[in-house]
Design an enzyme around this catalytic site. Structure first.
Site, mmCIF file in Angstrom:
data_model
loop_
_atom_site.group_PDB
_atom_site.id
_atom_site.type_symbol
_atom_site.label_atom_id
_atom_site.label_comp_id
_atom_site.label_asym_id
_atom_site.label_seq_id
_atom_site.Cartn_x
_atom_site.Cartn_y
_atom_site.Cartn_z
ATOM 1 N N HIS A 82 0.839 -1.203 0.000
ATOM 2 C CA HIS A 82 0.000 0.000 0.000
ATOM 3 C C HIS A 82 0.876 1.257 0.000
ATOM 4 O O HIS A 82 0.604 2.215 -0.729
ATOM 5 C CB HIS A 82 -0.895 0.030 1.248
ATOM 6 C CG HIS A 82 -1.947 -1.037 1.288
ATOM 7 N ND1 HIS A 82 -2.167 -1.826 2.395
ATOM 8 C CD2 HIS A 82 -2.865 -1.436 0.360
ATOM 9 C CE1 HIS A 82 -3.169 -2.655 2.153
ATOM 10 N NE2 HIS A 82 -3.598 -2.449 0.926
ATOM 11 N N ARG A 137 -1.849 -6.005 -8.578
ATOM 12 C CA ARG A 137 -0.761 -6.962 -8.379
ATOM 13 C C ARG A 137 -0.741 -8.024 -9.459
ATOM 14 O O ARG A 137 0.285 -8.409 -9.962
ATOM 15 C CB ARG A 137 -0.894 -7.640 -7.003
ATOM 16 C CG ARG A 137 -0.573 -6.733 -5.849
ATOM 17 C CD ARG A 137 -1.164 -7.227 -4.572
ATOM 18 N NE ARG A 137 -2.608 -7.133 -4.616
ATOM 19 C CZ ARG A 137 -3.406 -7.367 -3.597
ATOM 20 N NH1 ARG A 137 -2.900 -7.756 -2.456
ATOM 21 N NH2 ARG A 137 -4.702 -7.237 -3.715
HETATM 22 P P1 ADP Z 1 -9.857 -3.597 -0.676
HETATM 23 O O1 ADP Z 1 -10.597 -4.372 0.367
HETATM 24 O O2 ADP Z 1 -10.554 -2.357 -1.121
HETATM 25 O O3 ADP Z 1 -9.321 -4.406 -1.823
HETATM 26 P P2 ADP Z 1 -7.135 -3.489 0.306
HETATM 27 O O4 ADP Z 1 -6.682 -2.798 1.545
HETATM 28 O O5 ADP Z 1 -6.987 -4.956 0.239
HETATM 29 O O6 ADP Z 1 -8.631 -3.008 0.140
HETATM 30 O O7 ADP Z 1 -6.413 -2.860 -0.960
HETATM 31 C C1 ADP Z 1 -6.522 -1.509 -1.290
HETATM 32 C C2 ADP Z 1 -5.867 -1.290 -2.650
HETATM 33 O O8 ADP Z 1 -4.468 -1.567 -2.551
HETATM 34 C C3 ADP Z 1 -6.393 -2.216 -3.736
HETATM 35 O O9 ADP Z 1 -6.378 -1.523 -4.969
HETATM 36 C C4 ADP Z 1 -5.398 -3.340 -3.777
HETATM 37 O O10 ADP Z 1 -5.335 -3.956 -5.045
HETATM 38 C C5 ADP Z 1 -4.132 -2.562 -3.490
HETATM 39 N N1 ADP Z 1 -3.088 -3.393 -2.912
HETATM 40 C C6 ADP Z 1 -3.178 -4.212 -1.846
HETATM 41 N N2 ADP Z 1 -1.991 -4.812 -1.603
HETATM 42 C C7 ADP Z 1 -1.143 -4.352 -2.563
HETATM 43 C C8 ADP Z 1 0.220 -4.615 -2.892
HETATM 44 N N3 ADP Z 1 0.972 -5.474 -2.203
HETATM 45 N N4 ADP Z 1 0.742 -3.989 -3.951
HETATM 46 C C9 ADP Z 1 -0.008 -3.138 -4.680
HETATM 47 N N5 ADP Z 1 -1.300 -2.845 -4.444
HETATM 48 C C10 ADP Z 1 -1.854 -3.447 -3.395
#
Ligand code: ADP
Length: 157
Positions: free
Chosen positions: A17, A90
């Site tokens: 994130h 990802r």
């Molecule tokens: P949600 O429940 O809305 O998917 P997340 O907290 O899981 O919330 O993810 C928020 C955003 O960050 C999403 O767009 C997700 O794809 C992205 N994300 C999560 N982990 C990673 C990572 N390791 N690298 C890049 N983007 C990520």
């Protein structure tokens, strides 16, 4: 001033994130991290705890604010005068999940673009779910989360 929202669950906020947020700051003047409140799920960290932790993780960055929000993200974007939603991609499964949401958000608020960024390769396999699972069984998540989150996880044990 071009503002983007970076919406997500962030339960917890990971190095993936943070990587997306830092990349987004090269494109947008301001990014509001929007912690989704989902009252139907039992989270590891309550939304307010997540906000405090994210604030600690982004203290070194200019132009970032952190809020929690429950409701339609497009309505929130309109209210905050955001021009885009920032999301991370990802792998292909992320795209399949994201595409209908981006399309719906564009219908709800024409002109609201969803901008997808790719994380650095080393963060591409990190997810909050994996962090929660490793933590539950006492594993080391120091390679996956920023310092403040690591401390909070340790003190939760
Ligand atoms: P949600 O429940 O809305 O998917 P997340 O907290 O899981 O919330 O993810 C928020 C955003 O960050 C999403 O767009 C997700 O794809 C992205 N994300 C999560 N982990 C990673 C990572 N390791 N690298 C890049 N983007 C990520």
């Amino acid at each position: 001033m071009r503002t983007a929202l970076f919406p997500g669950s962030f339960d917890p906020f990971t190095l993936g994130h943070l990587d997306i947020l830092e990349r987004g700051l090269r494109i947008f003047d301001r990014i509001e991290v929007t912690v989704a409140i989902n009252s139907s799920k039992k989270p590891l960290f309550e939304p307010e705890e997540r906000c405090v932790l994210i604030e600690a993780c982004v203290a070194h960055l200019d132009g970032v604010s952190v809020h929690s929000f429950e409701g339609l993200i497009a309505a929130h974007a309109r209210e905050r005068k955001a021009v885009a939603l920032l999301r991370g991609l990802r792998q292909v499964s992320d795209f399949e999940y994201e595409r209908p949401m981006a399309s719906a958000n564009r219908k709800l608020l024409p002109g609201l673009e969803t901008v997808f960024l790719l994380p650095a390769q080393k963060y591409g396999l990190i997810s909050s779910t994996i962090v929660r699972d490793i933590h539950r069984w006492g594993g080391d998540v120091s390679a996956f989360v920023p310092g403040p989150v690591l401390e909070a996880l340790r003190s939760k044990r």
